[in-house]
Design a protein around this motif. Structure first.
Motif, PDB file in Angstrom:
ATOM      1  N   VAL A  36       2.359   1.721  -3.518  1.00  0.00           N
ATOM      2  CA  VAL A  36       1.324   2.179  -4.453  1.00  0.00           C
ATOM      3  C   VAL A  36       0.993   3.646  -4.185  1.00  0.00           C
ATOM      4  O   VAL A  36       0.852   4.456  -5.117  1.00  0.00           O
ATOM      5  N   ALA A  37       0.881   4.019  -2.911  1.00  0.00           N
ATOM      6  CA  ALA A  37       0.587   5.408  -2.562  1.00  0.00           C
ATOM      7  C   ALA A  37       1.720   6.336  -2.982  1.00  0.00           C
ATOM      8  O   ALA A  37       1.481   7.454  -3.452  1.00  0.00           O
ATOM      9  N   ALA A  89      -4.386  10.040  -3.178  1.00  0.00           N
ATOM     10  CA  ALA A  89      -3.515   8.914  -3.550  1.00  0.00           C
ATOM     11  C   ALA A  89      -3.465   7.878  -2.434  1.00  0.00           C
ATOM     12  O   ALA A  89      -3.536   6.664  -2.681  1.00  0.00           O
ATOM     13  N   THR A 145      -5.932  -2.084  -1.834  1.00  0.00           N
ATOM     14  CA  THR A 145      -5.270  -3.162  -1.090  1.00  0.00           C
ATOM     15  C   THR A 145      -6.270  -3.941  -0.240  1.00  0.00           C
ATOM     16  O   THR A 145      -6.254  -5.182  -0.204  1.00  0.00           O
ATOM     17  N   SER A 176       2.525   8.169   0.776  1.00  0.00           N
ATOM     18  CA  SER A 176       2.139   9.415   0.116  1.00  0.00           C
ATOM     19  C   SER A 176       2.984  10.581   0.621  1.00  0.00           C
ATOM     20  O   SER A 176       3.299  11.515  -0.132  1.00  0.00           O
ATOM     21  N   ALA A 221       1.406   6.683  -6.718  1.00  0.00           N
ATOM     22  CA  ALA A 221       0.210   7.449  -7.069  1.00  0.00           C
ATOM     23  C   ALA A 221       0.392   8.936  -6.748  1.00  0.00           C
ATOM     24  O   ALA A 221      -0.070   9.807  -7.500  1.00  0.00           O
ATOM     25  N   THR A 236      -6.936   5.963  -2.177  1.00  0.00           N
ATOM     26  CA  THR A 236      -7.134   5.041  -3.293  1.00  0.00           C
ATOM     27  C   THR A 236      -6.283   3.786  -3.118  1.00  0.00           C
ATOM     28  O   THR A 236      -6.746   2.658  -3.353  1.00  0.00           O
ATOM     29  N   SER A 237      -5.050   3.974  -2.679  1.00  0.00           N
ATOM     30  CA  SER A 237      -4.147   2.835  -2.459  1.00  0.00           C
ATOM     31  C   SER A 237      -4.661   1.942  -1.335  1.00  0.00           C
ATOM     32  O   SER A 237      -4.621   0.706  -1.431  1.00  0.00           O
ATOM     33  N   THR A 238      -5.160   2.559  -0.267  1.00  0.00           N
ATOM     34  CA  THR A 238      -5.705   1.789   0.856  1.00  0.00           C
ATOM     35  C   THR A 238      -6.893   0.943   0.421  1.00  0.00           C
ATOM     36  O   THR A 238      -6.975  -0.250   0.732  1.00  0.00           O
ATOM     37  N   SER A 272      -0.108   3.616   3.661  1.00  0.00           N
ATOM     38  CA  SER A 272      -0.443   4.482   2.530  1.00  0.00           C
ATOM     39  C   SER A 272      -0.125   5.943   2.824  1.00  0.00           C
ATOM     40  O   SER A 272       0.389   6.665   1.962  1.00  0.00           O
ATOM     41  N   ALA A 288       0.834  -1.209   0.000  1.00  0.00           N
ATOM     42  CA  ALA A 288       0.000   0.000   0.000  1.00  0.00           C
ATOM     43  C   ALA A 288       0.866   1.254   0.000  1.00  0.00           C
ATOM     44  O   ALA A 288       0.552   2.240  -0.691  1.00  0.00           O
TER      45      ALA A 288
END
Length: 384
Positions: free
Chosen positions: A145-146, A254, A262, A286, A149, A257-259, A282, A142
């Motif tokens: 990805v964050a 961001a 996942t 971020s 993003a 959305t990542s949270t 996340s 996560a």
């Protein structure tokens, strides 16, 4: 009935303990007013609880061996495990630590089962594959990805660097992304209490081994977690929203959305992961992804220590409660009285330094000047 009531109270504490997962960042950026945020989260938690039962089946039919060929555990052990989970939830809430309600529940149940039925009562293969490994992998995934993003969001909107309201539109996007996290939280966390109640029915022979939760169990668990969510875990919202990093709208979008991505993927696979760990990972990712931001690693370290202590600490409390419960009805009464006393004590202490929707954030993060660009000064012309 006592076990079911205690399970629903744990579900309630899970709700207010984990409200921050979805709503800390939109509250911090001003995308949603605090009371509006928790109301929206409560409704979506309620809806999300009806979307899946895979995690519930992991708890009721995987974590603790029961039924034919396995070791039967009695309701008194489940009762003891719930006490361990609730006490740890309340303590970490008092400290403002976003610990894992999921791991508190698993730790309490495992500790109680070991004392009451021995090590063979635990399916450590399931514990490793569906609890411990997701706990290690999910926050990292996560966070990565964050991070990506956040980098992408600021790269796309680079032309707004330094402008007062250039990225203010992300606040509206945050309403959608935070709602998705709340929905995902309902699909994952409400099921854990469903699994505990189903495990209790299997243990006393009211349900067959391998069956999922009944409809009424799904309904009451959904209502309990929704009510807890609406109460708002303001202490933990403050930690995630302002304690880890200063969250800006694009950054918050961001992270949320990542949270959500996942959690939803894990719920589909039946992984009973911690939504708190995912949300914290996340937010940190971020924070690393936005230029000019700082991650407060001291706070992150306290949160990490809380994560490491949750499973064994709740397990120890659950084991002690199980040892007392072996005394019979008087043991259960002692457990109940001591548990209520600890919970009331924590609540009274919390009133001395109350955190509510009035003071949950010291200031709303402004979207303007979100990225400070240091430009090289122009060389001065030398007069000849």
């Amino acid at each position: 009935m006592l076990v079911i009531a205690l399970a629903l109270f744990f579900d309630f504490t899970n709700g207010f303990h984990d409200t921050a997962n979805a709503m800390a960042t939109p509250i911090a950026t001003g995308a949603l007013k605090p009371k509006t945020a928790v109301l929206l989260a409560a409704i979506l938690n309620l809806v999300g609880a009806f979307l899946s039962t895979e995690v519930a089946k992991t708890i009721s039919g995987g974590l603790i061996r029961e039924g034919q060929g396995g070791i039967q555990i009695g309701p008194e052990l489940i009762f003891a495990g719930l006490i361990g989970a609730i006490v740890w939830n309340m303590l970490t809430w008092l400290l403002g630590l976003p610990s894992s309600s999921s791991h508190a529940l698993f730790g309490g149940l495992i500790g109680a089962a070991i004392v009451g039925a021995g090590l063979n009562a635990i399916d450590f293969g399931v514990v490793l594959s569906k609890v411990i490994l997701p706990a290690l992998v999910a926050p990292v995934v996560a966070g990565l990805v964050a991070y990506a993003a956040t980098k992408l969001a600021y790269a796309i909107t680079r032309r707004y660097d330094g402008k007062p309201d250039g990225r203010d539109g992300f606040r509206y996007a945050q309403i959608f992304s935070s709602s998705l996290v709340a929905l995902a939280h309902g699909t994952n966390d409400a099921q854990k209490t469903m699994g505990v109640i189903t495990l209790t029915f299997i243990a006393v022979g009211f349900q067959a081994v391998g069956t999922g939760p009944e409809l009424w169990v799904i309904i009451v668990c959904a209502l309990a977690i929704a009510l807890g969510t609406y109460m708002g875990g303001w202490r933990i919202i403050k930690t995630i929203g302002t304690g880890l990093t200063d969250v800006k709208p694009a950054q918050g979008f961001a992270a949320e959305t990542s949270t959500a991505a996942t959690i939803l993927a894990s719920s589909h696979l039946g992984f009973a992961l911690s939504t708190t760990q995912v949300a914290s990972g996340s937010v940190i990712g971020s924070g690393l992804g936005r230029r000019g931001s700082k991650v407060r690693w001291g706070t992150a370290g306290r949160i990490g220590l809380g994560w490491l202590m949750t499973l064994p600490a709740a397990g120890i409390v659950g084991a002690l409660a199980a040892a007392v419960a072996h005394l019979g009805i008087w043991g259960i009464i002692i457990d109940a009285v001591v548990g209520v006393g600890v919970i009331l004590t924590i609540f009274i202490i919390s009133r001395r330094n109350e955190v509510s929707h009035h003071n949950v954030v010291s200031e709303v993060a402004a979207s303007g000047k979100a990225v400070k660009i240091k430009r090289n000064p122009k060389p001065k012309k030398v007069k000849k």
